[in-house]
Design a protein around this motif. Structure first.
Motif, PDB file in Angstrom:
ATOM      1  N   THR A 152       0.818  -1.225   0.000  1.00  0.00           N
ATOM      2  CA  THR A 152       0.000   0.000   0.000  1.00  0.00           C
ATOM      3  C   THR A 152       0.844   1.264   0.000  1.00  0.00           C
ATOM      4  O   THR A 152       0.318   2.373   0.133  1.00  0.00           O
ATOM      5  CB  THR A 152      -0.931   0.010   1.225  1.00  0.00           C
ATOM      6  OG1 THR A 152      -0.154  -0.223   2.406  1.00  0.00           O
ATOM      7  CG2 THR A 152      -2.004  -1.051   1.105  1.00  0.00           C
ATOM      8  N   ASP A 153       2.154   1.104  -0.145  1.00  0.00           N
ATOM      9  CA  ASP A 153       3.078   2.232  -0.261  1.00  0.00           C
ATOM     10  C   ASP A 153       3.038   3.153   0.970  1.00  0.00           C
ATOM     11  O   ASP A 153       3.045   4.379   0.849  1.00  0.00           O
ATOM     12  CB  ASP A 153       2.761   3.042  -1.527  1.00  0.00           C
ATOM     13  CG  ASP A 153       3.879   4.008  -1.888  1.00  0.00           C
ATOM     14  OD1 ASP A 153       5.032   3.750  -1.510  1.00  0.00           O
ATOM     15  OD2 ASP A 153       3.582   5.040  -2.529  1.00  0.00           O
ATOM     16  N   VAL A 154       3.023   2.541   2.178  1.00  0.00           N
ATOM     17  CA  VAL A 154       3.046   3.351   3.403  1.00  0.00           C
ATOM     18  C   VAL A 154       4.234   2.993   4.299  1.00  0.00           C
ATOM     19  O   VAL A 154       4.329   3.482   5.420  1.00  0.00           O
ATOM     20  CB  VAL A 154       1.730   3.220   4.215  1.00  0.00           C
ATOM     21  CG1 VAL A 154       0.546   3.734   3.411  1.00  0.00           C
ATOM     22  CG2 VAL A 154       1.503   1.775   4.664  1.00  0.00           C
ATOM     23  N   ALA A 155       5.145   2.160   3.811  1.00  0.00           N
ATOM     24  CA  ALA A 155       6.279   1.742   4.638  1.00  0.00           C
ATOM     25  C   ALA A 155       7.104   2.931   5.105  1.00  0.00           C
ATOM     26  O   ALA A 155       7.593   2.959   6.243  1.00  0.00           O
ATOM     27  CB  ALA A 155       7.150   0.750   3.861  1.00  0.00           C
ATOM     28  N   ALA A 156       7.257   3.940   4.260  1.00  0.00           N
ATOM     29  CA  ALA A 156       8.049   5.117   4.624  1.00  0.00           C
ATOM     30  C   ALA A 156       7.376   5.956   5.710  1.00  0.00           C
ATOM     31  O   ALA A 156       8.011   6.826   6.311  1.00  0.00           O
ATOM     32  CB  ALA A 156       8.303   5.975   3.393  1.00  0.00           C
ATOM     33  N   LEU A 157       6.098   5.680   5.973  1.00  0.00           N
ATOM     34  CA  LEU A 157       5.344   6.449   6.975  1.00  0.00           C
ATOM     35  C   LEU A 157       5.264   5.705   8.310  1.00  0.00           C
ATOM     36  O   LEU A 157       4.551   6.156   9.221  1.00  0.00           O
ATOM     37  CB  LEU A 157       3.919   6.710   6.475  1.00  0.00           C
ATOM     38  CG  LEU A 157       3.781   7.376   5.102  1.00  0.00           C
ATOM     39  CD1 LEU A 157       2.302   7.417   4.695  1.00  0.00           C
ATOM     40  CD2 LEU A 157       4.371   8.771   5.103  1.00  0.00           C
ATOM     41  N   ALA A 158       5.973   4.621   8.457  1.00  0.00           N
ATOM     42  CA  ALA A 158       5.803   3.712   9.593  1.00  0.00           C
ATOM     43  C   ALA A 158       5.814   4.403  10.947  1.00  0.00           C
ATOM     44  O   ALA A 158       5.025   4.061  11.839  1.00  0.00           O
ATOM     45  CB  ALA A 158       6.882   2.629   9.560  1.00  0.00           C
ATOM     46  N   ASP A 159       6.677   5.389  11.141  1.00  0.00           N
ATOM     47  CA  ASP A 159       6.815   6.031  12.453  1.00  0.00           C
ATOM     48  C   ASP A 159       5.993   7.306  12.593  1.00  0.00           C
ATOM     49  O   ASP A 159       6.035   7.956  13.645  1.00  0.00           O
ATOM     50  CB  ASP A 159       8.295   6.342  12.716  1.00  0.00           C
ATOM     51  CG  ASP A 159       9.142   5.082  12.769  1.00  0.00           C
ATOM     52  OD1 ASP A 159       8.633   4.057  13.268  1.00  0.00           O
ATOM     53  OD2 ASP A 159      10.298   5.114  12.303  1.00  0.00           O
ATOM     54  N   ARG A 160       5.232   7.647  11.571  1.00  0.00           N
ATOM     55  CA  ARG A 160       4.425   8.874  11.618  1.00  0.00           C
ATOM     56  C   ARG A 160       3.120   8.619  12.358  1.00  0.00           C
ATOM     57  O   ARG A 160       2.511   7.544  12.228  1.00  0.00           O
ATOM     58  CB  ARG A 160       4.096   9.335  10.193  1.00  0.00           C
ATOM     59  CG  ARG A 160       5.293   9.758   9.361  1.00  0.00           C
ATOM     60  CD  ARG A 160       5.597  11.222   9.470  1.00  0.00           C
ATOM     61  NE  ARG A 160       4.473  12.051   9.082  1.00  0.00           N
ATOM     62  CZ  ARG A 160       4.201  12.396   7.810  1.00  0.00           C
ATOM     63  NH1 ARG A 160       4.968  11.944   6.816  1.00  0.00           N
ATOM     64  NH2 ARG A 160       3.174  13.178   7.527  1.00  0.00           N
ATOM     65  N   PRO A 161       2.616   9.602  13.122  1.00  0.00           N
ATOM     66  CA  PRO A 161       1.285   9.465  13.725  1.00  0.00           C
ATOM     67  C   PRO A 161       0.221   9.461  12.629  1.00  0.00           C
ATOM     68  O   PRO A 161       0.288  10.246  11.683  1.00  0.00           O
ATOM     69  CB  PRO A 161       1.161  10.719  14.596  1.00  0.00           C
ATOM     70  CG  PRO A 161       2.556  11.236  14.756  1.00  0.00           C
ATOM     71  CD  PRO A 161       3.289  10.850  13.518  1.00  0.00           C
ATOM     72  N   VAL A 162      -0.754   8.585  12.761  1.00  0.00           N
ATOM     73  CA  VAL A 162      -1.798   8.480  11.737  1.00  0.00           C
ATOM     74  C   VAL A 162      -2.576   9.788  11.613  1.00  0.00           C
ATOM     75  O   VAL A 162      -2.935  10.204  10.506  1.00  0.00           O
ATOM     76  CB  VAL A 162      -2.755   7.313  12.077  1.00  0.00           C
ATOM     77  CG1 VAL A 162      -3.929   7.284  11.111  1.00  0.00           C
ATOM     78  CG2 VAL A 162      -2.002   5.987  12.035  1.00  0.00           C
ATOM     79  N   ASP A 163      -2.815  10.472  12.743  1.00  0.00           N
ATOM     80  CA  ASP A 163      -3.608  11.704  12.676  1.00  0.00           C
ATOM     81  C   ASP A 163      -2.836  12.882  12.074  1.00  0.00           C
ATOM     82  O   ASP A 163      -3.396  13.964  11.900  1.00  0.00           O
ATOM     83  CB  ASP A 163      -4.172  12.088  14.053  1.00  0.00           C
ATOM     84  CG  ASP A 163      -3.110  12.131  15.132  1.00  0.00           C
ATOM     85  OD1 ASP A 163      -1.914  12.164  14.792  1.00  0.00           O
ATOM     86  OD2 ASP A 163      -3.473  12.140  16.328  1.00  0.00           O
ATOM     87  N   ALA A 164      -1.560  12.680  11.720  1.00  0.00           N
ATOM     88  CA  ALA A 164      -0.784  13.728  11.064  1.00  0.00           C
ATOM     89  C   ALA A 164      -0.743  13.540   9.549  1.00  0.00           C
ATOM     90  O   ALA A 164      -0.127  14.331   8.836  1.00  0.00           O
ATOM     91  CB  ALA A 164       0.641  13.761  11.617  1.00  0.00           C
TER      92      ALA A 164
END
Length: 279
Positions: free
Chosen positions: A128-140
């Motif tokens: 789903t191309d979200v691996a680079a976002l792993a440590d980001r808060p979902v609400d951000a």
């Protein structure tokens, strides 16, 4: 046609308002089924009942011949994955943590996090191309990024049946196609049975093996898109005049709306209405 997930005389209501009326539906195993219809026709409500998020007012939903309402929650969660229309993430949760929650049905007090869980989560995030976002808060995240994270969580659950309610909401056209292509790959390469609710009839016709058209809480037509998507069906279900032609890329039905309104041009219906109001 075999079907693990079926609805029999299913009636669904919100308080005293009936939304779905005695619906019979069999989800074909190993196929991509897409439910379409106008707003408030009951398509999302039906999907919620198929995932046991809504208790039937009448009739039943069956999984492997057993009433869904009587099955243990964990057993259902190991067989049926559901992404609702407007999921809500816990405050401050990271992307990796949210996707990992898709593995909860596979956990037990004697079997905690495993290499298999890690593989499933990593695979889902990459797809789903979200691996680079792993440590980001979902609400951000942006709306489109959040939607892809929720889809990743559903994929990490690795169920044989996957229910997705408008999974392309908030996504630009490129990511819409990526998500629908992902659904097709999951079905073709991994044998997943997928049920989607989509607003876009052309996307539905392109990606569905089995199309279900609903209107006013009832199934109007179902079958392969090339057999049921006609100008008559589009007019009956959506109230839209159109021309149906073959998609130049896939050959699936492509719905082209009638000519748009512009000044100085009246349809026959408008002219008739104008004449009637003048009498």
């Amino acid at each position: 046609m075999t079907s693990r997930l079926t609805a029999r005389e299913l009636t669904l209501a919100y308080e005293d308002r009936t939304v779905v009326h005695e619906l019979d539906l069999a989800i074909p195993d190993g196929r991509v089924t897409v439910i379409v219809g106008p707003n408030a026709c009951g398509k999302s409500t039906t999907l919620r009942a198929l995932g046991r998020l809504l208790k039937p007012a009448g009739g039943s939903v069956l999984l492997d011949g057993e009433e869904l309402a009587k099955l243990p929650t964990k057993r259902i969660a190991r067989s049926v994955g559901l992404l609702p229309q407007t999921p809500v993430a816990p405050e401050a949760i990271t992307v990796a943590d949210l996707v990992s929650r898709g593995r909860q049905p596979h956990q037990a007090w004697w079997k905690q996090w495993s290499e298999e869980d890690e593989r499933a989560v990593t695979d889902a995030m990459e797809r789903t191309d979200v691996a680079a976002l792993a440590d980001r808060p979902v609400d951000a995240l942006s709306g489109g990024q959040r939607q892809r994270v929720w889809i990743a969580m559903a994929l990490a659950q690795e169920t044989e049946l996957l229910l997705l309610d408008e999974p392309t909401t908030y996504l630009d056209i490129s990511h819409q196609v990526e998500v629908l292509d992902l659904v097709r790959r999951l079905n073709r390469l991994r044998g997943r049975t997928v049920v989607l609710v989509l607003h876009d009839l052309n996307q539905a016709a392109r990606y569905a093996d089995h199309l279900v058209a609903m209107k006013a809480g009832r199934v109007v037509a179902e079958g392969p898109p090339e057999k049921i998507v006609t100008e008559e069906l589009v007019r009956d279900v959506f109230g839209l005049r159109s021309v149906v032609v073959p998609d130049p890329v896939t050959g699936s039905p492509l719905v082209v709306p009638g000519a748009p309104w512009h000044a100085g041009r009246e349809t026959e219906e408008e002219a008739a209405e104008a004449g009637a109001s003048a009498v």
